[in-house]
Every structure is written in C-alpha cells, then in structure tokens.
Design an enzyme around this catalytic site. Structure first.
Site, mmCIF file in Angstrom:
data_model
loop_
_atom_site.group_PDB
_atom_site.id
_atom_site.type_symbol
_atom_site.label_atom_id
_atom_site.label_comp_id
_atom_site.label_asym_id
_atom_site.label_seq_id
_atom_site.Cartn_x
_atom_site.Cartn_y
_atom_site.Cartn_z
ATOM 1 N N ASP A 48 82.620 33.300 28.445
ATOM 2 C CA ASP A 48 83.506 32.241 28.898
ATOM 3 C C ASP A 48 82.749 30.912 28.743
ATOM 4 O O ASP A 48 81.512 30.920 28.610
ATOM 5 C CB ASP A 48 83.865 32.505 30.366
ATOM 6 C CG ASP A 48 84.581 31.343 31.005
ATOM 7 O OD1 ASP A 48 85.614 30.920 30.449
ATOM 8 O OD2 ASP A 48 84.113 30.840 32.053
ATOM 9 N N ILE A 49 83.447 29.812 28.747
ATOM 10 C CA ILE A 49 82.763 28.521 28.584
ATOM 11 C C ILE A 49 82.633 27.772 29.918
ATOM 12 O O ILE A 49 81.534 27.634 30.455
ATOM 13 C CB ILE A 49 83.500 27.634 27.544
ATOM 14 C CG1 ILE A 49 83.525 28.325 26.173
ATOM 15 C CG2 ILE A 49 82.809 26.268 27.431
ATOM 16 C CD1 ILE A 49 84.328 27.593 25.115
ATOM 17 N N ASP A 50 83.765 27.319 30.452
ATOM 18 C CA ASP A 50 83.712 26.458 31.646
ATOM 19 C C ASP A 50 83.317 27.242 32.893
ATOM 20 O O ASP A 50 83.938 28.252 33.231
ATOM 21 C CB ASP A 50 85.085 25.805 31.871
ATOM 22 C CG ASP A 50 85.410 24.814 30.778
ATOM 23 O OD1 ASP A 50 85.170 23.618 30.986
ATOM 24 O OD2 ASP A 50 85.886 25.248 29.703
ATOM 25 N N ASP A 101 83.397 33.504 35.047
ATOM 26 C CA ASP A 101 83.264 33.001 36.423
ATOM 27 C C ASP A 101 84.563 32.956 37.203
ATOM 28 O O ASP A 101 84.563 32.620 38.380
ATOM 29 C CB ASP A 101 82.696 31.575 36.393
ATOM 30 C CG ASP A 101 83.720 30.575 35.879
ATOM 31 O OD1 ASP A 101 84.217 30.780 34.747
ATOM 32 O OD2 ASP A 101 84.052 29.627 36.605
HETATM 33 MG MG LIG Z 1 85.408 29.759 33.381
#
Ligand SMILES: [Mg+2]
Length: 233
Positions: free
Chosen positions: A15-17, A193
């Site tokens: 995932d990125i953010d 997250d």
């Molecule tokens: Mg995220």
C-alpha cells in the site's frame, strides 16, 4: 508478526499512503521521502520484478508520487497495470457517478474542509480536516448509493468512497497478480495500514505468505516500513 527478511523468493505488495509514506491532511499534501522511488525500483529488480503497489489512489497519482511504470493496482484494484505495462480495468463507472459528483460537490460547499476526489471509477469524500461532518456525510453517501446495485460504499481512513461493486478489492488484485509471472510461485508479502487493506492482508496469509499491518507489525511507523524495505535502518 515479525516482518520477514526479504529474499528473491518473495513477491512484495505494498500500500502507499500510511504505509510507504505518512498520511497528510489532504491526499495532495503528502511528501515522498527522497530515495523511496529509486529504492523501490532497486528492490523490484532484486525480486525479479515481483513488486506491486496496491493503492486506493488513481493511477496518474501513483505515477506522480513514485514515478511511472511500477506494477500496480490503482483505485483499490479497479485498475491494474501489469508487468508488461498493460493497463486494464476490472470495473465500470457506476451509472449515477455524475449525479453523485454534483450532489457531493454541493454538500462539500457547505462543509469547509471536506474534499471530494474524483477518480476514474470512484468518488472519495475526504473529511480528515472536518471530522465533525462524518455522520452527516455518511448519511448522504448512504442515501446516494442507496439502491444502486452497481456500487458500494468503502470505508477508509477519514474517507467514504463510492465505488463500483464490480471492481477488484486489494485482496483480489493481489491474488490476480500472484497467478502470473513474475509473481507466480513466490511467497507473497503485503503491507497495508487501513481497513481497505485487510482483504490483501488476509489473501497474503492465505497464500502462505505474510500479511502485515503498519500499526500491528511496524509500530505504526512508515519509517520502520521503509527501513525494513530499503535496509536503511
Ligand atoms: Mg493506506
């Protein structure tokens, strides 16, 4: 779960953010640490190309943040870019998209701090800067999506997303990538997250790999994730 030492037998899904980079007040407000984009490419090469990003962001956004061309599932899996650079959609835009956009923009004008993000297939209502509007926005989004059978509401960090029911989720995207080279036959490792990452966490575990969570496995620190990935720590 202790993050595994990455080896050339692993396939990595990220995932990125909130995972690779810190969340910001607005999606455009994030900052990408220097060296992350090149570090990810070096890691991808070490893994024989088996690295993919699984993000809720638009494809153009992913490329803007981390440079073009990485294998990815954008918009939570609604759009895929494979290792040959081919882009294809797993979803259709909900029929009421334009009507929803008008309603949401109208509502947002009365709620300072609320941000409407237009994606290719989805609309995201961000209220991180105006949490007092969460309940009201939740009701509005439910009313809009209502009986539309081609859409669902996705709950994310301080955001509601109105998205097509037909699109892959991140778990399905991970499973899809794992079915073909260069991912096939490897041990999947995923890090995310958010609640929207749980299907991919589950899928990685189900396939005999590791589904990791930033809060549970990295003390909530994107720096710890980067140190683990890029060996800086
Ligand atoms: Mg995220």
């Amino acid at each position: 779960m202790k993050p595994p030492a990455l080896t050339p037998r692993h396939a990595l899904f990220l995932d990125i953010d909130g995972t690779l980079i810190d969340l910001a007040a607005t999606p455009d407000g994030v900052s990408v640490p220097p060296g992350l984009a090149t570090g990810l490419r070096a890691l991808r090469d070490r893994l024989g190309g088996a690295l993919a990003l699984l993000s809720g962001r638009k494809l153009t956004d992913i490329d803007r943040l981390l440079g073009p061309g990485l294998v990815c599932a954008a918009e939570h899996g609604a759009i895929l870019r494979d290792s040959d650079g081919r882009i294809h959609a797993t979803a259709q835009r909900p029929a009421a998209y334009d009507r929803w956009l008008a309603s949401l923009n109208r509502a947002a004008r009365q709620m300072p701090g609320v941000l409407i993000e237009q994606k290719e297939f989805s609309l995201t209502v961000h209220y991180r800067q105006a949490p007092e509007h969460e309940a009201e926005l939740g009701q509005l989004v439910e009313r809009l999506v209502g009986e539309n059978e081609d859409a669902v509401i996705l709950l994310a960090h301080s955001a509601f997303e109105l998205r097509p029911r037909s699109g892959n989720n991140k778990g399905e995207a991970l499973g899809g990538f794992m079915a073909s080279p260069p991912f096939k036959g490897r041990i999947p490792v995923f890090v995310g997250d958010d609640v929207t990452d749980e299907p991919a966490i589950h899928k990685a575990n189900e396939l005999g790999g590791a589904g990791l969570h930033v809060a549970r496995d990295f003390n909530g620190s994107t720096q710890m994730v980067r140190d683990w990935l890029l060996g800086a720590g």
